[in-house]
Scaffold this motif. Structure first.
Motif, mmCIF file in Angstrom:
data_model
loop_
_atom_site.group_PDB
_atom_site.id
_atom_site.type_symbol
_atom_site.label_atom_id
_atom_site.label_comp_id
_atom_site.label_asym_id
_atom_site.label_seq_id
_atom_site.Cartn_x
_atom_site.Cartn_y
_atom_site.Cartn_z
ATOM 1 N N PRO A 1 -10.648 5.591 4.068
ATOM 2 C CA PRO A 1 -10.704 4.544 5.102
ATOM 3 C C PRO A 1 -9.650 3.478 4.817
ATOM 4 O O PRO A 1 -9.959 2.352 4.416
ATOM 5 C CB PRO A 1 -12.131 4.004 4.980
ATOM 6 N N LEU A 2 -8.385 3.846 5.007
ATOM 7 C CA LEU A 2 -7.252 3.017 4.621
ATOM 8 C C LEU A 2 -6.250 2.950 5.766
ATOM 9 O O LEU A 2 -5.696 3.976 6.183
ATOM 10 C CB LEU A 2 -6.595 3.595 3.363
ATOM 11 N N LEU A 3 -6.033 1.751 6.264
ATOM 12 C CA LEU A 3 -5.132 1.502 7.395
ATOM 13 C C LEU A 3 -4.181 0.380 7.014
ATOM 14 O O LEU A 3 -4.586 -0.600 6.384
ATOM 15 C CB LEU A 3 -5.941 1.114 8.633
ATOM 16 N N ALA A 4 -2.916 0.510 7.390
ATOM 17 C CA ALA A 4 -1.946 -0.551 7.113
ATOM 18 C C ALA A 4 -0.973 -0.664 8.268
ATOM 19 O O ALA A 4 -0.495 0.355 8.790
ATOM 20 C CB ALA A 4 -1.190 -0.257 5.813
ATOM 21 N N VAL A 5 -0.687 -1.908 8.685
ATOM 22 C CA VAL A 5 0.225 -2.142 9.807
ATOM 23 C C VAL A 5 1.282 -3.166 9.417
ATOM 24 O O VAL A 5 1.017 -4.102 8.663
ATOM 25 C CB VAL A 5 -0.523 -2.609 11.072
ATOM 26 N N PHE B 1 1.232 4.197 -3.139
ATOM 27 C CA PHE B 1 0.992 5.635 -2.985
ATOM 28 C C PHE B 1 2.294 6.450 -3.054
ATOM 29 O O PHE B 1 2.326 7.594 -2.614
ATOM 30 C CB PHE B 1 0.270 5.905 -1.668
ATOM 31 N N GLY B 2 3.349 5.830 -3.604
ATOM 32 C CA GLY B 2 4.565 6.584 -3.903
ATOM 33 C C GLY B 2 5.670 6.524 -2.885
ATOM 34 O O GLY B 2 6.723 7.158 -3.078
ATOM 35 N N ALA B 3 5.508 5.797 -1.788
ATOM 36 C CA ALA B 3 6.560 5.687 -0.779
ATOM 37 C C ALA B 3 7.614 4.669 -1.216
ATOM 38 O O ALA B 3 7.475 4.000 -2.250
ATOM 39 C CB ALA B 3 5.966 5.305 0.566
ATOM 40 N N LYS B 4 8.666 4.521 -0.417
ATOM 41 C CA LYS B 4 9.747 3.577 -0.704
ATOM 42 C C LYS B 4 9.889 2.592 0.456
ATOM 43 O O LYS B 4 9.487 2.876 1.588
ATOM 44 C CB LYS B 4 11.080 4.324 -0.902
ATOM 45 N N THR B 5 10.479 1.432 0.157
ATOM 46 C CA THR B 5 10.781 0.458 1.193
ATOM 47 C C THR B 5 12.279 0.176 1.206
ATOM 48 O O THR B 5 12.983 0.456 0.230
ATOM 49 C CB THR B 5 10.024 -0.865 0.982
ATOM 50 N N GLN B 6 12.755 -0.387 2.312
ATOM 51 C CA GLN B 6 14.155 -0.768 2.414
ATOM 52 C C GLN B 6 14.273 -2.053 3.225
ATOM 53 O O GLN B 6 13.398 -2.363 4.038
ATOM 54 C CB GLN B 6 14.980 0.333 3.084
ATOM 55 N N LYS B 7 15.356 -2.790 3.003
ATOM 56 C CA LYS B 7 15.565 -4.043 3.715
ATOM 57 C C LYS B 7 16.309 -3.783 5.012
ATOM 58 O O LYS B 7 17.317 -3.057 5.044
ATOM 59 C CB LYS B 7 16.350 -5.036 2.845
ATOM 60 N N LEU B 8 15.812 -4.384 6.094
ATOM 61 C CA LEU B 8 16.477 -4.289 7.382
ATOM 62 C C LEU B 8 17.712 -5.182 7.401
ATOM 63 O O LEU B 8 17.832 -6.128 6.631
ATOM 64 C CB LEU B 8 15.526 -4.709 8.505
ATOM 65 N N VAL C 1 8.808 0.294 5.526
ATOM 66 C CA VAL C 1 8.520 1.515 4.783
ATOM 67 C C VAL C 1 9.439 2.633 5.280
ATOM 68 O O VAL C 1 9.570 2.850 6.487
ATOM 69 C CB VAL C 1 7.045 1.929 4.961
ATOM 70 N N LYS C 2 10.072 3.328 4.359
ATOM 71 C CA LYS C 2 10.951 4.448 4.729
ATOM 72 C C LYS C 2 10.093 5.658 5.079
ATOM 73 O O LYS C 2 9.351 6.169 4.232
ATOM 74 C CB LYS C 2 11.894 4.782 3.572
ATOM 75 N N ILE D 1 0.847 -1.204 0.000
ATOM 76 C CA ILE D 1 0.000 0.000 0.000
ATOM 77 C C ILE D 1 0.880 1.251 0.000
ATOM 78 O O ILE D 1 0.635 2.208 -0.749
ATOM 79 C CB ILE D 1 -0.959 -0.014 1.200
ATOM 80 N N ALA D 2 1.923 1.245 0.817
ATOM 81 C CA ALA D 2 2.835 2.400 0.859
ATOM 82 C C ALA D 2 3.486 2.621 -0.505
ATOM 83 O O ALA D 2 3.551 3.757 -1.006
ATOM 84 C CB ALA D 2 3.896 2.187 1.941
ATOM 85 N N LEU D 3 3.961 1.542 -1.134
ATOM 86 C CA LEU D 3 4.576 1.665 -2.457
ATOM 87 C C LEU D 3 3.576 2.175 -3.490
ATOM 88 O O LEU D 3 3.921 2.994 -4.349
ATOM 89 C CB LEU D 3 5.129 0.307 -2.904
#
Length: 358
Positions: A318-322, A250-257, A287-288, A246-248
């Motif tokens: 009405p959008l929630l993500a955990v 809407f334009g966000a980025k992710t990274q590996k821990l 999510v960054k 969902i974050a991606l």
């Protein structure tokens, strides 16, 4: 019992005794800090392609039963333990963990110095490992499998109930997510990972849940446009990989821990109240925060240990993500309320009645 080894691509060698299928197996080596729930952990589809190291020294002491599986198939590449109980004692026990591994054709090692192994993973970061019966050069590996495709349902499945109709998009869902929705009285339609907006729209659901799953969320970039359309048009809840997608979208980025979050003891802080929840987690990517559009999303939860984003909510939709697992199998159950909160928001928006089974 045959002697075996875990060879790490960084050169370290950890001896032990072979268990399970005793065949050579290669995968990403990760560790889990939970003290209970080994059956749920081993059967979680999010571990596809990975070798699980159990930090808790004794595994298998209450056996394996028919009810606590999170999937019908075990997708992990291997299991590493300090000790493995071969004579479990529990009223629901039907077989041993070793017999489960053999039947599932999964290799493992026991008698391993898991404390030293976990320290090595923390130092090196997540690395590949090989379970084998001989010490040899680590094989060169270049190909990677698209793990979500391996664990997702092939055909849609419908679970009837009289309440709200929820579409569960399956990236490798845990059975307990489905059961949490059914317990709330929902009708659930399970769809494959590549479900399109038009396919979801044709079902006219009251809400959509994007499930957990294995691997790098960026491997699903071809689905992001549909994910954004779906979560824009229907009340939506993302869990773990679903949160990242969902974050991606809407334009966000992710990274590996460096070595991920895996276990049932991860503290998460609710930003608005300061309240701390203990959560169940299993993921490598986050999510960054700096990539989120904070005019569009608010950060709901953060990890106390490293400050990473653990939950977001859209300011207008009405959008929630955990990032954590509110279905909590294996526990804790601090955040199971998120399912009822999500459904309450649906009932408030529609004329659908709640048929929660208490």
């Amino acid at each position: 019992m045959e002697k075996g080894y875990l060879l790490l691509e960084t050169g370290e060698i950890f001896p032990g005794t072979l268990i399970g299928s005793q065949e050579e197996s290669i995968g990403e080596v990760v560790f889990n800090t939970s003290m209970t729930g080994y059956q749920e952990i081993m059967s979680d589809p999010s571990y596809a392609g990975q070798i699980i190291v159990f930090c808790y020294p004794l595994i298998g002491n209450y056996g394996v039963n028919a009810n606590d599986f999170e999937a019908e198939t075990l997708y992990a590449k291997g299991i590493i333990t300090g000790e493995l109980c071969t004579a479990p004692n529990h009223y629901s026990s039907e077989r041993t963990a070793d017999i489960l591994l053999k039947g599932s054709k999964i290799s493992g090692l026991t008698g391993v110095d898991t404390r030293e192994l976990v320290k090595t993973i923390r130092k090196r970061g997540t690395v590949k490992g090989l379970i084998t019966n001989e010490i040899k050069q680590f094989p060169t590996t270049t190909s990677t499998n698209f793990l979500v495709k391996e664990v997702s349902t092939i055909q849609p499945k419908v679970f009837e109930n009289p309440g709200a109709h929820i579409v569960l998009i399956d990236y490798g869902h845990k059975k307990s997510i489905l059961h949490a929705l059914l317990k709330e009285g929902c009708k659930v339609t399970l769809l494959p990972y590549h479900a399109t907006f038009e396919q979801v729209k044709a079902l006219s659901p009251d809400g959509v849940v994007f499930s957990n799953g294995p691997g790098n969320p960026e491997e699903l970039k071809n689905q992001l446009a549909d994910i954004k359309m779906i979560s824009t048009h229907f009340p939506s809840l993302g869990i773990c990989l679903g949160h990242q997608l969902i974050a991606l979208a809407f334009g966000a980025k992710t990274q590996k821990l460096r070595f991920g979050h895996r276990g049932g003891n991860h503290p998460v802080k609710e930003i608005s109240t300061g309240k701390v929840f203990i959560t169940s987690q299993n993921h490598s990517y986050v999510v960054k925060e700096e990539s989120l559009d904070l005019s569009e999303f608010e950060v709901l939860f953060k990890n106390i240990n490293d400050g990473t984003v653990e939950g977001i909510r859209h300011r207008n939709l009405p959008l929630l993500a955990v990032q954590f697992h509110p279905e909590a199998n294996p526990g804790p159950h601090d955040t199971t309320y998120l399912f009822s909160s999500f459904l309450k928001s649906i009932y408030e928006r529609t004329e659908v009645k709640s048929y929660a089974i208490k």
